[in-house]
Design a protein around this motif. Structure first.
Motif, PDB file in Angstrom:
ATOM      1  N   LEU A 131       0.847  -1.191   0.000  1.00  0.00           N
ATOM      2  CA  LEU A 131       0.000   0.000   0.000  1.00  0.00           C
ATOM      3  C   LEU A 131       0.879   1.235   0.000  1.00  0.00           C
ATOM      4  O   LEU A 131       1.823   1.328   0.794  1.00  0.00           O
ATOM      5  CB  LEU A 131      -0.905   0.027   1.233  1.00  0.00           C
ATOM      6  CG  LEU A 131      -1.921  -1.104   1.407  1.00  0.00           C
ATOM      7  CD1 LEU A 131      -2.730  -0.883   2.684  1.00  0.00           C
ATOM      8  CD2 LEU A 131      -2.840  -1.203   0.203  1.00  0.00           C
ATOM      9  N   ALA A 133       0.471   5.385   0.275  1.00  0.00           N
ATOM     10  CA  ALA A 133      -0.380   6.556   0.489  1.00  0.00           C
ATOM     11  C   ALA A 133       0.537   7.726   0.792  1.00  0.00           C
ATOM     12  O   ALA A 133       1.017   7.891   1.918  1.00  0.00           O
ATOM     13  CB  ALA A 133      -1.363   6.329   1.634  1.00  0.00           C
ATOM     14  N   SER A 137      -1.958   7.591  -4.204  1.00  0.00           N
ATOM     15  CA  SER A 137      -2.091   6.303  -3.516  1.00  0.00           C
ATOM     16  C   SER A 137      -2.322   5.194  -4.523  1.00  0.00           C
ATOM     17  O   SER A 137      -2.793   5.425  -5.644  1.00  0.00           O
ATOM     18  CB  SER A 137      -3.251   6.321  -2.511  1.00  0.00           C
ATOM     19  OG  SER A 137      -4.503   6.312  -3.184  1.00  0.00           O
ATOM     20  N   GLY A 156      -6.640   1.105  -7.757  1.00  0.00           N
ATOM     21  CA  GLY A 156      -6.342   2.528  -7.605  1.00  0.00           C
ATOM     22  C   GLY A 156      -5.099   2.948  -8.365  1.00  0.00           C
ATOM     23  O   GLY A 156      -4.664   2.305  -9.317  1.00  0.00           O
ATOM     24  N   ASP A 164      -6.817   7.832  -6.097  1.00  0.00           N
ATOM     25  CA  ASP A 164      -5.945   8.304  -5.014  1.00  0.00           C
ATOM     26  C   ASP A 164      -6.656   8.343  -3.670  1.00  0.00           C
ATOM     27  O   ASP A 164      -6.424   9.252  -2.851  1.00  0.00           O
ATOM     28  CB  ASP A 164      -5.345   9.673  -5.343  1.00  0.00           C
ATOM     29  CG  ASP A 164      -4.211   9.569  -6.356  1.00  0.00           C
ATOM     30  OD1 ASP A 164      -3.790   8.437  -6.647  1.00  0.00           O
ATOM     31  OD2 ASP A 164      -3.756  10.614  -6.846  1.00  0.00           O
ATOM     32  N   ASP A 165      -7.530   7.363  -3.430  1.00  0.00           N
ATOM     33  CA  ASP A 165      -8.200   7.258  -2.129  1.00  0.00           C
ATOM     34  C   ASP A 165      -7.157   7.119  -1.026  1.00  0.00           C
ATOM     35  O   ASP A 165      -6.191   6.374  -1.149  1.00  0.00           O
ATOM     36  CB  ASP A 165      -9.108   6.028  -2.088  1.00  0.00           C
ATOM     37  CG  ASP A 165     -10.204   6.077  -3.140  1.00  0.00           C
ATOM     38  OD1 ASP A 165     -10.763   7.156  -3.344  1.00  0.00           O
ATOM     39  OD2 ASP A 165     -10.479   5.037  -3.760  1.00  0.00           O
ATOM     40  N   GLY A 166      -7.358   7.843   0.067  1.00  0.00           N
ATOM     41  CA  GLY A 166      -6.466   7.735   1.209  1.00  0.00           C
ATOM     42  C   GLY A 166      -5.143   8.455   1.058  1.00  0.00           C
ATOM     43  O   GLY A 166      -4.292   8.382   1.948  1.00  0.00           O
ATOM     44  N   SER A 167      -4.937   9.155  -0.043  1.00  0.00           N
ATOM     45  CA  SER A 167      -3.691   9.889  -0.261  1.00  0.00           C
ATOM     46  C   SER A 167      -3.701  11.203   0.520  1.00  0.00           C
ATOM     47  O   SER A 167      -4.720  11.595   1.109  1.00  0.00           O
ATOM     48  CB  SER A 167      -3.523  10.202  -1.750  1.00  0.00           C
ATOM     49  OG  SER A 167      -4.553  11.098  -2.174  1.00  0.00           O
ATOM     50  N   ASP A 170      -6.356  13.292  -0.827  1.00  0.00           N
ATOM     51  CA  ASP A 170      -7.688  12.879  -0.396  1.00  0.00           C
ATOM     52  C   ASP A 170      -7.956  13.300   1.051  1.00  0.00           C
ATOM     53  O   ASP A 170      -9.068  13.718   1.387  1.00  0.00           O
ATOM     54  CB  ASP A 170      -7.825  11.366  -0.543  1.00  0.00           C
ATOM     55  CG  ASP A 170      -9.264  10.906  -0.671  1.00  0.00           C
ATOM     56  OD1 ASP A 170     -10.091  11.681  -1.174  1.00  0.00           O
ATOM     57  OD2 ASP A 170      -9.556   9.763  -0.274  1.00  0.00           O
ATOM     58  N   PHE A 260      -9.742   3.126   0.571  1.00  0.00           N
ATOM     59  CA  PHE A 260      -8.354   2.664   0.434  1.00  0.00           C
ATOM     60  C   PHE A 260      -8.184   1.317   1.136  1.00  0.00           C
ATOM     61  O   PHE A 260      -7.603   0.374   0.576  1.00  0.00           O
ATOM     62  CB  PHE A 260      -7.424   3.715   1.034  1.00  0.00           C
ATOM     63  CG  PHE A 260      -5.957   3.431   0.869  1.00  0.00           C
ATOM     64  CD1 PHE A 260      -5.416   3.195  -0.381  1.00  0.00           C
ATOM     65  CD2 PHE A 260      -5.110   3.436   1.965  1.00  0.00           C
ATOM     66  CE1 PHE A 260      -4.054   2.949  -0.538  1.00  0.00           C
ATOM     67  CE2 PHE A 260      -3.758   3.196   1.827  1.00  0.00           C
ATOM     68  CZ  PHE A 260      -3.227   2.952   0.570  1.00  0.00           C
ATOM     69  N   SER A 263      -9.784  -1.434  -0.756  1.00  0.00           N
ATOM     70  CA  SER A 263      -8.952  -1.922  -1.864  1.00  0.00           C
ATOM     71  C   SER A 263      -7.997  -3.006  -1.386  1.00  0.00           C
ATOM     72  O   SER A 263      -7.783  -4.016  -2.071  1.00  0.00           O
ATOM     73  CB  SER A 263      -8.147  -0.757  -2.476  1.00  0.00           C
ATOM     74  OG  SER A 263      -8.999   0.143  -3.145  1.00  0.00           O
TER      75      SER A 263
END
Length: 335
Positions: A131, A133, A137, A156, A164-167, A170, A260, A263
């Protein structure tokens, strides 16, 4: 000697290593292929590798922009490049072909997320979940075999407009949304709202809407990147508030983290199916490798792990990679 190059969104990081450990490092500007193009990306990679080579040889770094057609003065046993924005097999093949004259052989070229697989090589495990981030992400399932890392599945990593979820982007975006929603609901403004106002240099929350969309000078691309960076750089103070248990900051980060973590859960299930492993098998639980500024923060990482656990997914080990280039090159050496 082995060479590893991490070409991320903010810098290019080169590490050279042999059996004794890392022998030279060098930094250069971003060589993100999606932003600077193939030609400039390869030029930056060559320039940065030559800086590291000069350090290893105890000589002066070359002046100007060396040609990618010139052979590197050091012969490497292997070269592994992780290039941000170089996602497709076609792009990776083009990059490898362009750099073959310099290395004297075709280097292995991946997206930079795959460099986290160096931890799998070093640990001697056959597969795991990586992962990332940071500014952006991505979640990838990696397999490690015979000193090589391959991508088995991915979720992603499609840029801030599509993913870019959780970046950091974000987290900043959700912080702005949570603050605006609380204001519209007539709730008392707390520390997160004050932090957002201070970050954007505004006196009241309603001003945030125009400030977020404000485009400054330069080209259209430069103005859009500057606007994105303003939101992205908000993540650091938001994560500091999360560590201090600010409830609104926690709400914003949870909203960013949820898809995130989902995923990661999907990738574990997908790999279990591919490898014929029963769901929830603790004996064959994967290793999780974490990279990027957000995931290096303990409270952010704890939220990701907790959300995975709530979905029935646990990890045999969690490896936090502080030095992606160093971890990758030592993985090559020790494989």
């Amino acid at each position: 000697m082995h060479a590893e190059t991490q070409c991320g969104g903010t810098k290019t990081d080169v590490a050279l290593a042999d059996a004794s450990g890392i022998v030279a490092r060098a930094l250069g500007p971003t060589s993100n292929m999606a932003e600077v193009g193939l030609k400039r990306s390869t030029e930056i990679i060559v320039e940065t590798v030559l800086k590291a080579v000069a350090t290893a040889l105890g000589s002066a770094a070359p002046n100007g922009s060396p040609s990618v057609e010139s052979l590197c003065p050091i012969t490497f046993a292997s070269a592994w490049l992780g290039v941000s924005g170089c996602d497709t097999p076609v792009d990776q093949a083009r990059m490898a072909e362009a750099l073959t004259p310099f290395f004297g052989f075709a280097p292995v070229v991946h997206n930079d997320a795959l460099l986290l697989g160096g931890a799998l090589l070093r640990l001697g495990v056959p597969w795991g979940i990586a992962l990332v981030a940071g500014t952006g992400s991505v979640a990838v399932a990696l397999e490690a075999k015979e000193g090589r890392v391959t991508q088995a599945a991915r979720r992603g990593g499609h840029g801030y407009l599509l993913g870019d979820d959780g970046s950091a982007w974000d987290v900043g975006r959700w912080a702005c949304r949570v603050v605006v929603d609380a204001y519209d609901a007539g709730e008392k403004e707390g520390e997160l709202a004050a932090t957002v106002r201070r970050h954007f240099g505004i006196a009241s929350t309603p001003e945030l809407l125009s400030k977020v969309h404000e485009l400054e000078g330069g080209t259209a691309v430069e103005a859009a990147n500057a606007a994105k960076l303003r939101v992205t750089s908000l993540a650091r103070p938001v994560l500091e508030l999360l560590a201090r248990e600010d409830p609104l900051a926690e709400k914003a980060v949870r909203l960013a983290v949820a898809p995130f973590a989902k995923s990661a859960v999907h990738l574990v299930h997908q790999m279990y199916r591919m490898r014929g492993v029963a769901l929830g098998s603790r004996a064959q639980a994967p290793v999780l490798v974490c990279g990027g500024g957000c995931l290096r923060q303990p409270h952010f990482r704890a939220l990701v792990l907790d959300m995975c656990w709530q979905e029935g997914v646990t990890f045999k080990d969690v490896v936090v990679v502080e030095d992606v280039a160093g971890e990758a090159v030592m993985g090559l050496v020790e494989a």
